[in-house]
Design a protein around this motif. Structure first.
Motif, PDB file in Angstrom:
ATOM      1  N   ALA A 103       0.894   9.509  13.218  1.00 13.11           N
ATOM      2  CA  ALA A 103       1.733   8.527  12.518  1.00 13.11           C
ATOM      3  C   ALA A 103       1.032   7.968  11.289  1.00 13.11           C
ATOM      4  O   ALA A 103       1.663   7.744  10.250  1.00 13.11           O
ATOM      5  CB  ALA A 103       2.119   7.401  13.476  1.00 13.11           C
ATOM      6  N   ASP A 107       2.483   8.142   7.598  1.00 13.56           N
ATOM      7  CA  ASP A 107       2.701   6.887   6.879  1.00 13.56           C
ATOM      8  C   ASP A 107       1.995   6.908   5.526  1.00 13.56           C
ATOM      9  O   ASP A 107       2.525   6.406   4.527  1.00 13.56           O
ATOM     10  CB  ASP A 107       2.189   5.700   7.701  1.00 13.56           C
ATOM     11  CG  ASP A 107       3.079   5.386   8.901  1.00 13.56           C
ATOM     12  OD1 ASP A 107       4.220   5.906   8.950  1.00 13.56           O
ATOM     13  OD2 ASP A 107       2.627   4.628   9.780  1.00 13.56           O
ATOM     14  N   GLU A 110       4.041   9.041   3.253  1.00 11.24           N
ATOM     15  CA  GLU A 110       5.250   8.318   2.869  1.00 11.24           C
ATOM     16  C   GLU A 110       4.939   7.254   1.820  1.00 11.24           C
ATOM     17  O   GLU A 110       5.720   7.047   0.888  1.00 11.24           O
ATOM     18  CB  GLU A 110       5.880   7.665   4.097  1.00 11.24           C
ATOM     19  CG  GLU A 110       7.223   6.993   3.801  1.00 11.24           C
ATOM     20  CD  GLU A 110       7.912   6.492   5.057  1.00 11.24           C
ATOM     21  OE1 GLU A 110       9.035   5.978   4.939  1.00 11.24           O
ATOM     22  OE2 GLU A 110       7.332   6.619   6.159  1.00 11.24           O
ATOM     23  N   ALA A 111       3.783   6.605   1.949  1.00  8.94           N
ATOM     24  CA  ALA A 111       3.380   5.588   0.974  1.00  8.94           C
ATOM     25  C   ALA A 111       3.172   6.212  -0.404  1.00  8.94           C
ATOM     26  O   ALA A 111       3.542   5.631  -1.430  1.00  8.94           O
ATOM     27  CB  ALA A 111       2.102   4.894   1.443  1.00  8.94           C
ATOM     28  N   ARG A 189       8.205  14.307  11.415  1.00 10.06           N
ATOM     29  CA  ARG A 189       8.253  13.147  12.317  1.00 10.06           C
ATOM     30  C   ARG A 189       9.095  13.435  13.565  1.00 10.06           C
ATOM     31  O   ARG A 189       8.779  12.972  14.661  1.00 10.06           O
ATOM     32  CB  ARG A 189       8.838  11.937  11.587  1.00 10.06           C
ATOM     33  CG  ARG A 189       7.892  11.237  10.622  1.00 10.06           C
ATOM     34  CD  ARG A 189       8.490   9.927  10.157  1.00 10.06           C
ATOM     35  NE  ARG A 189       7.733   9.317   9.090  1.00 10.06           N
ATOM     36  CZ  ARG A 189       6.641   8.568   9.263  1.00 10.06           C
ATOM     37  NH1 ARG A 189       6.175   8.376  10.499  1.00 10.06           N
ATOM     38  NH2 ARG A 189       6.020   8.024   8.235  1.00 10.06           N
TER      39      ARG A 189
END
Length: 228
Positions: A103, A107, A110-111, A189
């Protein structure tokens, strides 16, 4: 003294012209007219000619008979083959990495993509390209196959030598690119089938290739090197 002055002016002309080539103000095929450049730089044609010869030695400028100096055209075949190969190996590497991405890693990716999205309204192609590299690196670097990962690294290195930034040449591709990033992240995901992830990553690369080549062909039809 004159030689020193000319050398200094030649360096200025070189830096100025090179920055415009790297920034895609002077795109592939753009005609570099000595007199016009010298006038804009406020110097004689001698240092400008020396600067252009230096850029020719670096492969950024090409001299054509009865035409003069032009910004070197992209080698379409080399670019297309590199992007096709990179799509294949990077897609496979991303699929193999997917089960190893926790995760926190997703993340982080994604950032990076969010930063790219925020840049869309005021696109800085070079910064956007660097973020794009970071995004994909987060997804393929955990690949457990070192030989495959080496091929991905080689592909990215070869690509950077051919074209500094696709997004400078095809800014409209940026919006589609971040949307496709979001789709790839969602597949990982949700634990999608590895083949589905591989094909999504591969198609993402090939769409960028196609957008760039389409733009290159469109510009060539408009004869971008002619000044008006």
């Amino acid at each position: 003294m004159t030689t020193v002055a000319n050398a200094s002016k030649s360096e200025q002309a070189y830096a100025w012209i090179r920055s415009r080539i790297s920034g895609h103000v002077f795109g592939p095929g753009y005609r570099l007219v000595l007199g016009s450049l010298a006038e804009e730089l406020g110097m004689s044609v001698v240092p400008v000619r020396e600067a252009i010869r230096r850029l020719e030695a670096e492969g950024l400028v090409t001299f054509e008979r009865n035409v003069g100096a032009r910004v070197t055209l992209v080698d379409e075949s080399e670019y297309a083959h590199t992007m096709q190969t990179l799509g294949l190996v990077e897609g496979a590497a991303t699929a193999l990495s997917a089960p190893l991405l926790d995760a926190a890693a997703l993340d982080a990716a994604e950032a990076v993509n969010e930063r790219m999205i925020q840049m869309l309204d005021h696109l800085d192609p070079h910064a956007f390209t660097e973020l794009n590299r970071q995004f994909h690196s987060l997804l393929f670097e955990p690949c457990p196959n070192p030989h495959l990962l080496d091929l991905v690294h080689r592909g990215w290195a070869r690509l950077s030598g051919i074209r500094d930034s696709t997004f400078a040449y095809v800014p409209g591709r940026a919006q589609h690119s971040v949307e496709e990033h979001t789709e790839i992240l969602e597949l990982i995901r949700t634990g999608a089938d590895p083949l589905e992830i591989e094909l999504a990553a591969r198609d993402h690369r090939l769409r960028t290739r196609d957008a760039f080549l389409d733009a290159l062909h469109a510009r060539s039809h408009h004869n971008p090197g002619d000044e008006s």
